[in-house]
Motif scaffolding. Sequence first.
Motif, mmCIF file in Angstrom:
data_model
loop_
_atom_site.group_PDB
_atom_site.id
_atom_site.type_symbol
_atom_site.label_atom_id
_atom_site.label_comp_id
_atom_site.label_asym_id
_atom_site.label_seq_id
_atom_site.Cartn_x
_atom_site.Cartn_y
_atom_site.Cartn_z
ATOM 1 N N LYS A 132 51.369 17.886 17.756
ATOM 2 C CA LYS A 132 51.075 16.572 18.326
ATOM 3 C C LYS A 132 49.659 16.543 18.875
ATOM 4 C CE LYS A 132 52.197 13.283 21.935
ATOM 5 N NZ LYS A 132 50.775 13.061 22.175
ATOM 6 N N GLY A 133 49.264 17.595 19.586
ATOM 7 C CA GLY A 133 47.902 17.674 20.131
ATOM 8 C C GLY A 133 46.845 17.645 19.035
ATOM 9 N N GLU A 134 47.092 18.358 17.952
ATOM 10 C CA GLU A 134 46.144 18.370 16.837
ATOM 11 C C GLU A 134 46.044 16.995 16.184
ATOM 12 O OE1 GLU A 134 47.279 21.489 14.154
ATOM 13 O OE2 GLU A 134 46.790 23.068 15.602
ATOM 14 N N LEU A 135 47.177 16.325 16.018
ATOM 15 C CA LEU A 135 47.165 14.982 15.430
ATOM 16 C C LEU A 135 46.466 13.982 16.346
ATOM 17 C CD1 LEU A 135 50.759 14.892 13.907
ATOM 18 C CD2 LEU A 135 48.592 15.000 12.653
ATOM 19 N N ASP A 136 46.712 14.086 17.652
ATOM 20 C CA ASP A 136 46.023 13.217 18.616
ATOM 21 C C ASP A 136 44.516 13.444 18.550
ATOM 22 O OD1 ASP A 136 48.471 12.225 19.430
ATOM 23 O OD2 ASP A 136 48.527 13.374 21.304
ATOM 24 N N SER A 137 44.122 14.697 18.470
ATOM 25 C CA SER A 137 42.701 15.040 18.403
ATOM 26 C C SER A 137 42.069 14.498 17.112
ATOM 27 C CB SER A 137 42.548 16.562 18.481
ATOM 28 O OG SER A 137 41.208 16.939 18.399
ATOM 29 N N LEU A 138 42.771 14.636 15.994
ATOM 30 C CA LEU A 138 42.272 14.101 14.724
ATOM 31 C C LEU A 138 42.110 12.588 14.819
ATOM 32 C CD1 LEU A 138 41.562 14.293 11.716
ATOM 33 C CD2 LEU A 138 44.026 14.174 11.238
#
Length: 145
Positions: A132-138
Amino acid sequence: MKIENPLALDNQLCFSLYSASLAITQVYKPLLQPLGLTFPQYLVMMILWKEDGVSLINVARQLGQQPGALTPVIKRMAEQGLLTRNRSVDDERQLQIYLTEEGKQIREKALSVYACVFEKCGMPIEEMHRLKGELDSLRDRLLKP
């Protein structure tokens, strides 16, 4: 790393995100059906369960959509008796959205939805939070001007 065929569907990040989004929406569909909610309505409800009396503009911003795109969803939810739409006392141009008692009561039933989705994903909670954090960052990088 050189990609042999950069235009192959299997090599596209956009397709992986798109197909994962479709898959997760399909997981939610039967879970939300007993609540009488569609997936977009569920997203709106989660915002209102956190903070009732939010402006349409605020809901749209949180969902990354235009207010006009949400208007039919909000209107349908009002017709279902889940929420009310009222003009702001401070600014009549602003539409404030409030949960009805029925909308508030659905929250307790919705708590099981998260657990079911978590189980269906079949990954440790730490891995889900990392993803989720990686997707939010992307998303944030893509939206940067």
